[in-house]
Scaffold this active site. Structure first.
Site: not given
Length: 285
Positions: A31, A37, A147, A185
């Protein structure tokens, strides 16, 4: 988009899809979805009939110094992002449903873990492997997407799928980068302005290393030294590690050959950045 919270309901829904001949692409997450994602979802969406995403904060992969309770959670936000990015099934089980009793059996990962970030996270990949075995059995995907930002995790999943004979194709997805090369990030916001200006030098050092190898350098220690010198000269960060291994086996190399990973971790004032590249070393005749 169908939101499923029950394991039994998820299994029944997947069974129906399989009987219809549908292929299922799966993106497992904890999540608090971000661009990485979404990139995985877009890739899976393009290659499968059905896109399934799980959101489950897995307590088994948290170490003693990592706070499971404080891990960021925002299901409403995640649900909207998932729906807007073409997710067909959002699987959001409770901890009580996933682990109704203490596990009588758990996975124990023996290799590919005592290097890179794994050496500082004792037991972490055991927890990752255990929950993935459960999720793979529940979701029954044809393809699973991970990833390469966390290339060590991809290597562990590769071993898991192979060792347990899961009929699943592992699809590693390239790192998403800013225009200047910095790996994206959520932690990048913690860089100071000066550090943010320096940070692209990390990827630059990896590219320099790749060029040196393409030009014939085969000594991994020489290549590591090249990277460290570049980072030390051009950034204020403290090098945590610069390491080169075979990939995905993550074995030490005395000579660079075959598929390899070059991985780095650098600590700045408030954030630790990681990056890597993987590629095949071509023989030069």
């Amino acid at each position: 988009m169908k939101v499923v919270t029950s394991i039994k309901e998820m299994q029944q829904h997947i069974k129906t899809l399989k009987l219809e001949g549908k292929t299922v692409g799966f993106v497992p997450t904890m999540g608090f979805l971000h661009e990485g994602h979404l990139t995985l979802m877009n890739k899976a969406r393009s290659e499968n009939d059905v896109l399934a995403v799980s959101i489950f904060v897995n307590p088994l992969q948290f170490g003693p110094n990592e706070d499971f309770d404080s891990y960021p959670r925002d299901f409403e936000r995640d649900s909207k992002l998932a729906e807007n990015n073409g997710v067909d099934i959002l699987f959001h089980p409770s901890t009580e449903d996933m682990y109704p009793t203490k596990m009588s059996l758990t996975a124990n990962v023996h290799s590919r873990i005592d290097v890179l970030c794994g050496r500082q996270r004792n037991g972490h990949f055991d927890g990752v492997a255990t929950v993935l075995i459960k999720l793979f059995n529940i979701v029954q995907p044809d393809r699973a997407y991970f990833g390469l930002k966390d290339a060590q995790q991809v290597a562990v999943v590769d071993g898991l799928i192979s060792d347990f004979n899961f009929p699943i194709k592992l699809v590693p997805v390239e790192i998403v980068r800013e225009e200047d090369g910095l790996a994206k990030s959520s932690r990048n916001v913690n860089l100071t302005d000066k550090e943010r200006a320096e940070a692209p030098r990390l990827y630059e050092s990896l590219q320099m290393a790749k060029t040196a190898i393409e030009d014939g350098q085969r000594n991994p220690r020489v290549v590591e030294e090249l990277i460290m010198n570049h980072i030390t000269k051009h950034t204020s960060g403290a090098i945590d590690y610069v390491e080169i291994y075979s990939y995905p086996a993550l074995d030490e190399l005395s000579e660079l050959t075959g598929k390899i990973i070059i991985a780095i971790a650098v600590k700045f004032t408030k954030v630790r950045l990681i990056d890597n590249i993987t590629f095949d070393v071509k023989e030069i005749f």
